[in-house]
Design an enzyme around this catalytic site. Structure first.
Site, mmCIF file in Angstrom:
data_model
loop_
_atom_site.group_PDB
_atom_site.id
_atom_site.type_symbol
_atom_site.label_atom_id
_atom_site.label_comp_id
_atom_site.label_asym_id
_atom_site.label_seq_id
_atom_site.Cartn_x
_atom_site.Cartn_y
_atom_site.Cartn_z
ATOM 1 N N SER A 31 0.820 -1.216 0.000
ATOM 2 C CA SER A 31 0.000 0.000 0.000
ATOM 3 C C SER A 31 0.853 1.265 0.000
ATOM 4 O O SER A 31 1.705 1.454 0.867
ATOM 5 C CB SER A 31 -0.903 0.021 1.236
ATOM 6 N N HIS A 62 -3.242 0.571 -4.520
ATOM 7 C CA HIS A 62 -2.643 -0.489 -5.330
ATOM 8 C C HIS A 62 -3.032 -0.241 -6.793
ATOM 9 O O HIS A 62 -4.213 -0.331 -7.154
ATOM 10 C CB HIS A 62 -3.144 -1.864 -4.875
ATOM 11 N N HIS A 84 -4.893 -9.881 -1.801
ATOM 12 C CA HIS A 84 -5.055 -10.241 -0.403
ATOM 13 C C HIS A 84 -6.121 -11.317 -0.231
ATOM 14 O O HIS A 84 -7.111 -11.348 -0.951
ATOM 15 C CB HIS A 84 -5.470 -9.019 0.430
ATOM 16 N N TYR A 86 -8.223 -11.402 2.132
ATOM 17 C CA TYR A 86 -9.486 -10.794 2.559
ATOM 18 C C TYR A 86 -10.323 -10.255 1.390
ATOM 19 O O TYR A 86 -11.500 -9.947 1.561
ATOM 20 C CB TYR A 86 -9.246 -9.686 3.593
ATOM 21 N N GLU A 87 -9.726 -10.134 0.213
ATOM 22 C CA GLU A 87 -10.496 -9.710 -0.952
ATOM 23 C C GLU A 87 -11.386 -10.833 -1.490
ATOM 24 O O GLU A 87 -12.175 -10.607 -2.405
ATOM 25 C CB GLU A 87 -9.547 -9.225 -2.055
ATOM 26 N N ALA A 114 2.794 -2.367 4.228
ATOM 27 C CA ALA A 114 2.451 -1.385 5.241
ATOM 28 C C ALA A 114 1.811 -2.155 6.387
ATOM 29 O O ALA A 114 0.952 -3.005 6.156
ATOM 30 C CB ALA A 114 1.467 -0.363 4.674
ATOM 31 N N MET A 212 -1.791 -7.822 6.948
ATOM 32 C CA MET A 212 -2.745 -8.704 6.283
ATOM 33 C C MET A 212 -2.203 -9.264 4.975
ATOM 34 O O MET A 212 -2.974 -9.640 4.090
ATOM 35 C CB MET A 212 -4.051 -7.941 6.013
ATOM 36 N N SER A 213 -0.889 -9.327 4.851
ATOM 37 C CA SER A 213 -0.295 -9.796 3.587
ATOM 38 C C SER A 213 1.032 -10.483 3.879
ATOM 39 O O SER A 213 1.287 -10.933 4.985
ATOM 40 C CB SER A 213 -0.073 -8.596 2.649
ATOM 41 N N ASN A 236 1.296 2.822 11.390
ATOM 42 C CA ASN A 236 0.495 3.216 12.545
ATOM 43 C C ASN A 236 0.854 2.297 13.708
ATOM 44 O O ASN A 236 1.488 1.258 13.517
ATOM 45 C CB ASN A 236 -1.004 3.102 12.240
ATOM 46 N N HIS A 247 -7.403 3.141 7.010
ATOM 47 C CA HIS A 247 -6.516 2.924 5.866
ATOM 48 C C HIS A 247 -5.942 4.231 5.328
ATOM 49 O O HIS A 247 -4.852 4.247 4.758
ATOM 50 C CB HIS A 247 -7.278 2.195 4.760
#
Length: 272
Positions: A31, A62, A84, A86-87, A114, A212-213, A236, A247
């Site tokens: 990201s 992206h 990802h 989650y997609e 990120a 998450m990746s 963060n 995000h």
């Protein structure tokens, strides 16, 4: 139904016809970090939707392009935007680009992301060299039938992140005066950010950052026999360590540190 090997043959044949030759390094840009691909010389850029068997990235930040060319004197194939779990994609789909890189003769992959800082000494904008990971995504990209021509049934993950590469990037960072942190990345499935209790658990388990990746791609890279360098941007502090998570902050932080991040990657490629 086509086998994974058959799909790879179809994809690589298409890419070769578009002018993509042998690859040394695959680059997976997370990201807000995709601009590094814009610096690739003699670039051949292909939108994901044009590539046979490729998924399409749906996440803000992206770009959704595969870019081939020369960066720091190395032949690279860059993912300007990743996929990802989650997609809604299967893990085999999420990791398919890594298989393509290997099929195009890549010997190494550089993975960026990120992520949220769990280590209490980290601050937003820090860069972290990934020394190891914890797979907490609830699945594994190698589940299912194994195609022996791609890799072994039970790959060894004890040195997933190549020690020599870690040493080289640390030396580059020291030379440039970059305070490069080191730590363990813990992969969650997403798309929700973690709860404060989950972050407390992650810290107890030894994680320094969460995201998450990355974990699926590194597993498949190791399965394919590729060397791996992983670098995170701490965008963060994780849940319970700051007021809220979103995000937009992720993209804003990577925007702030991207120049330093890009230089670190480019100078490291030159010495690997």
């Amino acid at each position: 139904m086509k086998t994974l090997s058959e799909k790879l043959q179809e994809t690589t044949q298409f890419l070769k016809e578009k002018g993509i030759g042998d690859v040394e390094f695959g680059l997976i840009l997370g990201s807000g970090l995709g601009e590094l691909a814009d610096e690739i010389e003699e670039a051949v850029a292909i939108a994901y939707e044009e590539i046979p068997n490729f998924p399409v990235s749906t996440v803000t930040g992206h770009a959704g392009k595969l870019v081939y060319g020369t960066l720091s004197g190395r032949k690279v194939l860059a993912l300007q935007g990743r996929f990802h779990y989650y997609e809604g994609y299967a893990m085999t789909t999420v990791t398919y680009p890594v298989r393509v890189m290997a099929a195009l003769s890549a010997h190494s992959v550089v993975v960026t992301n990120a992520c949220g800082g769990v280590n209490e000494t980290f601050k937003p904008g820090d860069l972290m060299l990934i020394t190891d990971h914890i797979n907490f995504m609830g699945t594994n990209p190698l589940i299912g039938a194994n195609e022996e021509d791609l890799g072994p049934r039970f790959p060894d993950m004890s040195q997933a992140y190549t020690g020599d590469y870690r040493k080289k990037v640390a030396e580059v960072a020291q030379t440039r005066g970059i305070d490069l942190k080191e730590g363990v990345y813990m992969g969650f499935s997403g798309p929700t950010y973690e709860t404060p209790a989950e972050i407390h658990m992650a810290r107890i388990l030894g994680a320094d950052a969460v995201g998450m990746s990355t974990v699926p791609e590194v597993i498949v890279a190791v399965h394919n026999g590729l060397k791996v360098l992983g670098i995170s941007c701490i965008t963060n502090l994780a849940a319970g360590m700051q007021a809220n998570l979103n995000h937009t902050e992720v993209v804003e932080t990577t925007e702030r540190v991207k120049a330093e991040f890009k230089e670190l990657i480019k100078e490291t490629l030159a010495v690997l």
